[in-house]
Motif scaffolding. Structure first.
Motif, PDB file in Angstrom:
ATOM      1  N   ILE A 169       0.845  -1.206   0.000  1.00  0.00           N
ATOM      2  CA  ILE A 169       0.000   0.000   0.000  1.00  0.00           C
ATOM      3  C   ILE A 169       0.878   1.253   0.000  1.00  0.00           C
ATOM      4  N   PHE A 170       1.983   1.221   0.762  1.00  0.00           N
ATOM      5  CA  PHE A 170       2.904   2.370   0.766  1.00  0.00           C
ATOM      6  C   PHE A 170       3.433   2.641  -0.639  1.00  0.00           C
ATOM      7  N   ILE A 171       3.735   1.558  -1.378  1.00  0.00           N
ATOM      8  CA  ILE A 171       4.263   1.744  -2.729  1.00  0.00           C
ATOM      9  C   ILE A 171       3.191   2.368  -3.625  1.00  0.00           C
ATOM     10  N   LEU A 172       1.924   1.933  -3.458  1.00  0.00           N
ATOM     11  CA  LEU A 172       0.837   2.536  -4.235  1.00  0.00           C
ATOM     12  C   LEU A 172       0.717   4.022  -3.928  1.00  0.00           C
ATOM     13  N   LEU A 173       1.035   4.405  -2.679  1.00  0.00           N
ATOM     14  CA  LEU A 173       0.979   5.825  -2.294  1.00  0.00           C
ATOM     15  C   LEU A 173       2.250   6.562  -2.718  1.00  0.00           C
ATOM     16  N   ARG A 174       3.113   5.907  -3.480  1.00  0.00           N
ATOM     17  CA  ARG A 174       4.380   6.461  -3.942  1.00  0.00           C
ATOM     18  C   ARG A 174       5.293   6.831  -2.772  1.00  0.00           C
ATOM     19  N   ALA A 175       5.266   6.022  -1.720  1.00  0.00           N
ATOM     20  CA  ALA A 175       6.184   6.222  -0.597  1.00  0.00           C
ATOM     21  C   ALA A 175       7.126   5.023  -0.578  1.00  0.00           C
ATOM     22  N   GLU A 176       8.000   4.925  -1.598  1.00  0.00           N
ATOM     23  CA  GLU A 176       8.831   3.730  -1.747  1.00  0.00           C
ATOM     24  C   GLU A 176       9.818   3.586  -0.593  1.00  0.00           C
ATOM     25  N   PHE A 177      10.358   4.716  -0.143  1.00  0.00           N
ATOM     26  CA  PHE A 177      11.323   4.651   0.949  1.00  0.00           C
ATOM     27  C   PHE A 177      10.689   4.047   2.192  1.00  0.00           C
ATOM     28  N   LEU A 178       9.471   4.533   2.497  1.00  0.00           N
ATOM     29  CA  LEU A 178       8.763   4.038   3.673  1.00  0.00           C
ATOM     30  C   LEU A 178       8.518   2.543   3.536  1.00  0.00           C
ATOM     31  N   TRP A 189       4.449  19.070  -3.370  1.00  0.00           N
ATOM     32  CA  TRP A 189       5.661  19.500  -2.688  1.00  0.00           C
ATOM     33  C   TRP A 189       6.727  18.414  -2.752  1.00  0.00           C
ATOM     34  N   VAL A 190       6.280  17.142  -2.538  1.00  0.00           N
ATOM     35  CA  VAL A 190       7.223  16.012  -2.574  1.00  0.00           C
ATOM     36  C   VAL A 190       7.851  15.908  -3.958  1.00  0.00           C
ATOM     37  N   ALA A 191       7.019  16.044  -5.011  1.00  0.00           N
ATOM     38  CA  ALA A 191       7.545  15.966  -6.377  1.00  0.00           C
ATOM     39  C   ALA A 191       8.537  17.098  -6.628  1.00  0.00           C
ATOM     40  N   GLY A 192       8.265  18.269  -6.041  1.00  0.00           N
ATOM     41  CA  GLY A 192       9.168  19.405  -6.202  1.00  0.00           C
ATOM     42  C   GLY A 192      10.534  19.170  -5.586  1.00  0.00           C
ATOM     43  N   GLN A 193      10.597  18.314  -4.548  1.00  0.00           N
ATOM     44  CA  GLN A 193      11.875  18.014  -3.904  1.00  0.00           C
ATOM     45  C   GLN A 193      12.671  16.996  -4.697  1.00  0.00           C
ATOM     46  N   GLY A 194      12.056  16.417  -5.735  1.00  0.00           N
ATOM     47  CA  GLY A 194      12.765  15.427  -6.547  1.00  0.00           C
ATOM     48  C   GLY A 194      12.540  14.008  -6.084  1.00  0.00           C
ATOM     49  N   ASN A 236      10.384  11.114  -3.120  1.00  0.00           N
ATOM     50  CA  ASN A 236      10.072  11.029  -1.692  1.00  0.00           C
ATOM     51  C   ASN A 236      11.291  10.754  -0.831  1.00  0.00           C
ATOM     52  N   VAL A 237      12.357  10.157  -1.394  1.00  0.00           N
ATOM     53  CA  VAL A 237      13.566   9.963  -0.592  1.00  0.00           C
ATOM     54  C   VAL A 237      14.176  11.321  -0.267  1.00  0.00           C
ATOM     55  N   GLN A 238      14.293  12.173  -1.312  1.00  0.00           N
ATOM     56  CA  GLN A 238      14.850  13.517  -1.112  1.00  0.00           C
ATOM     57  C   GLN A 238      13.975  14.331  -0.153  1.00  0.00           C
ATOM     58  N   ALA A 239      12.640  14.213  -0.337  1.00  0.00           N
ATOM     59  CA  ALA A 239      11.718  14.986   0.506  1.00  0.00           C
ATOM     60  C   ALA A 239      11.865  14.566   1.961  1.00  0.00           C
ATOM     61  N   LEU A 240      11.949  13.236   2.176  1.00  0.00           N
ATOM     62  CA  LEU A 240      12.090  12.736   3.539  1.00  0.00           C
ATOM     63  C   LEU A 240      13.401  13.217   4.157  1.00  0.00           C
ATOM     64  N   GLY A 241      14.469  13.210   3.340  1.00  0.00           N
ATOM     65  CA  GLY A 241      15.754  13.689   3.810  1.00  0.00           C
ATOM     66  C   GLY A 241      15.678  15.146   4.246  1.00  0.00           C
ATOM     67  N   GLN A 242      15.016  15.961   3.410  1.00  0.00           N
ATOM     68  CA  GLN A 242      14.855  17.382   3.740  1.00  0.00           C
ATOM     69  C   GLN A 242      14.138  17.554   5.076  1.00  0.00           C
ATOM     70  N   VAL A 243      13.030  16.811   5.229  1.00  0.00           N
ATOM     71  CA  VAL A 243      12.222  16.978   6.440  1.00  0.00           C
ATOM     72  C   VAL A 243      12.981  16.489   7.662  1.00  0.00           C
ATOM     73  N   LEU A 244      13.611  15.304   7.550  1.00  0.00           N
ATOM     74  CA  LEU A 244      14.266  14.703   8.727  1.00  0.00           C
ATOM     75  C   LEU A 244      15.510  15.480   9.124  1.00  0.00           C
TER      76      LEU A 244
END
Lengths: 339, 212
Positions: free
Chosen positions: B48-57, B129-134, B136-144
């Motif tokens: 389900i996470f992959i369907l939500l495009r949260a591959e890292f998670l 916003w996530v797509a703008g960060q390049g 979800n891995v990059q977005a997660l990195g930015q947030v964390l």
């Protein structure tokens, strides 16, 4: 859309067929090579130079009686070999043979899929493979198999951390988790700046695939084999197949991640054109893979087996500090040379 | 079939399978099979996470839960007497408490999804916003490592403290009674005589006198 679907199906078939087709000649090659190194003949009876020996062995394994021990948990006993085999084949979907091929106005990626978390995907699958081992040992209802599975799963859990730590350094330098992108980023193979990481990765890969000198499940005389002691016939051959598929996978990974894939073919592109460069790159990549497989066999032929406590000490007291050192080196390089 | 309906079908499979496995976790009697069902839950949630495009998670979920935590459960359970565990009553006194907690969680779930559906409530980290960060891995990195760096570091210190604590608790006591193999012969003899209540005048004087 349909074109894309056909491409995906075609690539998936290749990704599944390659390990299946390469493993039998690989086993024969290993046994011949071991024979050479140890001054004996090796298999030489079936077919030219014994080339069909693996086939004969496979027929023998398939023809054997399918034994399930009394008191075994039947469902889990049957499921366990598949739990080990499926992750080792799933991992092939992200392994790159090269980067891209531009042909007939199309771009064909030389990998089944470019997952943006490819490295993590591989680490996740290696960490899941441990279930096959745990279940095989437990479901056999035998104390030797149970103790063997505890030993092997502790080994796999420990060494998969080292595998991950060695890869973190590469990810830091490449700035990406996608395997084709890591290959593209290597103007110089990462094995040169990250030689420590490459060493940690190779050791961890040997241990993860249960190969010598970490092959405790093979220790019949002193440890009564391991988790697969109750398996026979074709069920046993599944364990064998997954070990060799994993070994091949590890060789592809080392070649792609640390040895730069088709490096240095990409520098020849202005002179010999795109098509030949790509073909050359694939050829170089494959020769690196076979070089690494040769090292695998060579190590098996020469090094004695670790004792269990030595193996665990080596993991936590040697490889872990080295892996952390490698990460520090990678960070410094990222901020200076690779900035 | 459009890709939209295909995605819905895949989602339906993952959602249904994770619920079925979750029910199996509490209904099966053999704890090892329960743990394996839990692995099934983890895998389908990752889908389900992959369907939500949260591959890292998804990958982290499998590495941590399936690859580490449930393996440790299995390690413990493999060494139990499964036969005795299977005869234990399955639903006991904690059931009412579990129902209350479950109801509270379910209510929270309804409120949260209801808010998203009815008033379109959204957090700051939208898909755009996530797509703008390049990705979800990059977005997660930015947030964390930028927005929530301090909590992240505090959590890592906490985890290190827990690891050190576990090692200290599991470490062997430095002073333990010595085993007979580590004692010298005369020392061992003296101890045996002490236990057997032999008077000191009746004892031989040294190890040599015993005649070895």
């Amino acid at each position: 859309m349909t074109e894309l679907v056909i491409a995906v199906i075609f690539k998936s078939i290749i990704a599944f067929a390659v390990p299946l087709l390469v493993v039998p000649p690989l086993i024969w090659g290993e046994r011949r090579l071991l024979g050479r190194i140890q001054s004996r003949l090796g298999p030489n009876r079936v077919g030219p130079f014994g080339a069909f020996q693996t086939l004969a062995d496979a027929v023998k394994l398939l023809g054997k009686e399918d034994m399930i021990p009394a008191g075994a948990d039947r469902a889990l006993f049957i499921l366990a070999p598949f739990l080990l085999l499926v992750p080792s084949f799933m991992a092939w979907s992200v392994v790159p043979v090269g980067t891209e091929l531009h042909i007939f106005g199309r771009v064909i990626g030389l990998y089944a899929t470019d997952l943006n978390v490819g490295v993590l995907y591989i680490v996740a699958l290696t960490s899941v493979a441990v279930y096959g081992i745990v279940m095989a040992g437990w479901a056999s209802n035998s104390k030797y198999a149970l103790l063997g599975s505890l030993r092997s799963s502790a080994q796999m859990i420990s060494y998969e951390i080292m595998l991950g730590i060695a890869l973190v350094g590469v990810v830091v330098l490449a700035g990406s988790l996608s395997l084709p992108e890591i290959v593209r980023q290597q103007q110089v193979p990462f094995a040169i700046p990250l030689i420590i990481g490459a060493f940690v990765f190779v050791c961890a890969a040997l241990a993860e695939t249960n190969r010598a000198p970490f092959d405790l499940p093979e220790a019949e005389t002193e440890l009564v084999s391991g988790y697969h002691v109750e398996y026979s016939g074709w069920r046993f051959s599944f364990f064998f197949l997954s070990e060799y598929a994993n070994m091949l996978l590890a060789s592809f990974l080392v070649s792609a991640v640390f040895l730069g894939g088709g490096w240095p073919a990409q520098f020849l592109e202005p002179y010999i054109g795109h098509l030949f460069t790509t073909l050359l790159a694939v050829g170089i990549m494959m020769s690196k893979v076979f070089l690494f497989l040769f090292i695998y066999f060579w190590i098996r032929a020469t090094l004695p087996r670790f004792r269990y406590d030595q193996m665990m000490n080596f993991c936590w007291k040697v490889l872990l500090p080295l892996g952390l050192l490698n990460l520090a080196v990678a960070t410094v390089l990222k901020l200076t040379i690779y900035a | 079939m459009t890709s939209e309906t295909l995605l819905t079908l895949i989602f339906a499979y993952f959602a249904l399978a994770s619920v079925v496995f979750a029910v199996l976790v509490i209904m099966l009697r053999n704890p090892v099979q329960c743990a394996l069902s839990l692995v099934g839950v983890v895998f389908h949630l990752a889908g389900i996470f992959i369907l939500l495009r949260a591959e890292f998670l998804a990958a982290a979920h499998i590495i941590i839960y399936a690859g580490a935590i449930i393996v440790l459960f299995l390690f413990t359970m493999m060494l139990l007497n499964i036969g005795a565990v299977e005869r234990v009553r399955q639903f006991h006194v904690q059931a009412p408490l579990a129902i209350v907690i479950g109801a509270i969680l379910f209510l929270e779930f309804i409120v949260l999804t209801g808010a998203t559906i009815t008033i379109g409530a959204q957090g700051p980290h939208s898909p755009a916003w996530v797509a703008g960060q390049g990705g979800n891995v990059q977005a997660l990195g930015q947030v964390l490592f930028r927005d929530y760096l301090l909590p992240f570091e505090v959590a890592s210190v906490l985890l290190t403290a827990a690891v050190v604590g576990a090692i200290v608790l599991a470490r062997q006591r430095p002073r333990r009674p010595r085993s007979s193999s580590e004692m010298g012969v005369s020392e061992w003899m003296a101890e045996r005589y002490e236990k057997a209540n032999v008077r000191s005048s009746n004892r031989p004087n040294s190890a040599e006198e015993i005649g070895d």
